[in-house]
Scaffold this active site. Structure first.
Site, PDB file in Angstrom:
ATOM      1  N   GLU A 159       1.977   6.408  -7.171  1.00 16.51           N
ATOM      2  CA  GLU A 159       0.979   7.404  -7.578  1.00 16.51           C
ATOM      3  C   GLU A 159       1.543   8.818  -7.450  1.00 16.51           C
ATOM      4  O   GLU A 159       1.286   9.684  -8.313  1.00 16.51           O
ATOM      5  CB  GLU A 159      -0.273   7.254  -6.718  1.00 16.51           C
TER       6      GLU A 159
ATOM      7  N   TYR B 246       0.818  -1.212   0.000  1.00 18.75           N
ATOM      8  CA  TYR B 246       0.000   0.000   0.000  1.00 18.75           C
ATOM      9  C   TYR B 246       0.857   1.270   0.000  1.00 18.75           C
ATOM     10  O   TYR B 246       0.624   2.173  -0.807  1.00 18.75           O
ATOM     11  CB  TYR B 246      -0.957  -0.036   1.189  1.00 18.75           C
TER      12      TYR B 246
END
Length: 320
Positions: A251, A244
Site C-alpha cells: 500500500e 499484514y
C-alpha cells in the site's frame, strides 16, 4: 435365609464410611443373582481412618470397595469440582439470555460467508491468471478484479459498525484503521487515478488482501456455529504475521507512486488564496497519510499479537 459366606466391602469418606455386605445362599447362587445390604455409618469424628479394624491384619472376608473409595486428594478434587459447578450455575443464572442471539449469529454467519466467497473469487481468479498469463496478469488486475473488490470493501464497512452495536467483541479502532486504510488505497489511489490502474502494485495489493481474508472470514464464520478447525485457527492467527506487514508495504508503494500523479493532475487539490499560491496539492495529505499508515500498522500489529497470545495461552490452560 441361611448365610453361607459373608463378604464385606468398605469405603470411607471424610465424615462417614460405607459398608456393603453381600449375602448369598445356594439357591441364589445357582440363579446367578446377588443380594446385598448397604450400610452407611457416620463417624464420631470427621477424620480419615488408616484402616477399618483395630488389628492391623484384616479378616479374610473384608475387602475394599474401590468403586466408592476416596482418599484425601480425591476428596479435595471432588469438592473443588462441586464448587466450580455451583459457581458456573450461579453465573449462568445471573446472565440473561439474549432472545435475538440466533438472529445475530445468523447475520454474522451470512456476512462472513459472503465476504469469504468474494475474496475467494478474487484470490482464485488472480492465481489462475498468474499461472496462465504470468507477469502480464499484473497490469490488468484492476480492470478484471476491481468490481468484486469494490463490493467486498464496501461490505467491510459493516465491520466498523458491528462493534458499536455490540454484535462482536472486537474493538472499534482496529476495524476502523483497517477498513479506512484499504478504502483510501482502493477508492482514492486506484479508483480515481487511471495511471495507477495499470501498475503492477495493484496485483500485489489485491493478492495480499485476499490471501489474509480467505482464512479470516471462514474462521469467524465457523465460530458463529460453535465449530473450530485447528488448522484454520492456526492459519488465522499466524498468517497475518508475514502478510499484514507486506500488505502495508505494498500500500505504501502505491501511495508513493501516486504522489507525482496527484501533483501533475492537481486532483483533490485544496484551493488557496492567491497570496499563498493557487492550491495545495493532495500529495501533501498522502505524505501525512504514509506516516499514519505505519502508525496504524504498529497499533494493529500489537493488538493482533496480543490476540494470538491470549488464544494459545487459553488453549494451553485447557489442555493442562
Amino acid at each position: 435365609m441361611q448365610i453361607l459366606t459373608p463378604h464385606v466391602y468398605w469405603a470411607q469418606r471424610h465424615g462417614e464410611i460405607y459398608l456393603r455386605v453381600e449375602l448369598s445362599d445356594a439357591k441364589i447362587r445357582q440363579k446367578s443373582t446377588q443380594r446385598q445390604v448397604d450400610i452407611r455409618i457416620k463417624k464420631r469424628e470427621e477424620r480419615w481412618w488408616e484402616r477399618l479394624t483395630l488389628q492391623e491384619r484384616k479378616p479374610l472376608f473384608l475387602a475394599p470397595d474401590f468403586d466408592r473409595w476416596l482418599d484425601e486428594s480425591d476428596a479435595e478434587m471432588e469438592l473443588q469440582a462441586k464448587e466450580e459447578k455451583i459457581n458456573r450455575i450461579s453465573v449462568e443464572s445471573r446472565v440473561r439470555k439474549d432472545p435475538y442471539l440466533g438472529l445475530k449469529k445468523g447475520y454474522l454467519f451470512m456476512y462472513n460467508l459472503v465476504q469469504f466467497l468474494g475474496f475467494s473469487w478474487i484470490f482464485v481468479n488472480m492465481t489462475v491468471r498468474l499461472f496462465i498469463l504470468g507477469q502480464d496478469s499484473f497490469y490488468d488486475t484492476f480492470h478484471t478484479m476491481a468490481d468484486m473488490m469494490y463490493f467486498c470493501q464496501m461490505m467491510a464497512v459493516v465491520e466498523v459498525i458491528n462493534p458499536l452495536l455490540g454484535l462482536v467483541k472486537t474493538g472499534f479502532v482496529p476495524a476502523m484503521i483497517q477498513v479506512a486504510g484499504r478504502n483510501v488505497i482502493l477508492f482514492v489511489i486506484f479508483g480515481s487515478l487511471e495511471d495507477m490502474q495499470n501498475k503492477a502494485v495493484v496485483f500485489f495489493v489485491f493478492y495480499l488482501w485476499s490471501s489474509i481474508e480467505i482464512f479470516r472470514y471462514p474462521f469467524y464464520m465457523l465460530a458463529c456455529i460453535g465449530t473450530e478447525w485447528k488448522l484454520l485457527t492456526w492459519l488465522r492467527y499466524s498468517l497475518w504475521i508475514p502478510l499484514y506487514p507486506l500488505g502495508v508495504v505494498a500500500e505504501a508503494v502505491a501511495v508513493i507512486q501516486s504522489l507525482p500523479i496527484f501533483d501533475e493532475t492537481r486532483l483533490f487539490s485544496i484551493p488557496l488564496p492567491s497570496v499563498f499560491g493557487h492550491s495545495l496539492s493532495f500529495s501533501y495529505t498522502l505524505q501525512l497519510y504514509l506516516v499514519l499508515m505505519f502508525l496504524g500498522l504498529f497499533i494493529n500489529f500489537q493488538l493482533l499479537y496480543k490476540q494470538r497470545q491470549r488464544r494459545y495461552r487459553s488453549r494451553k490452560r485447557k489442555v493442562h
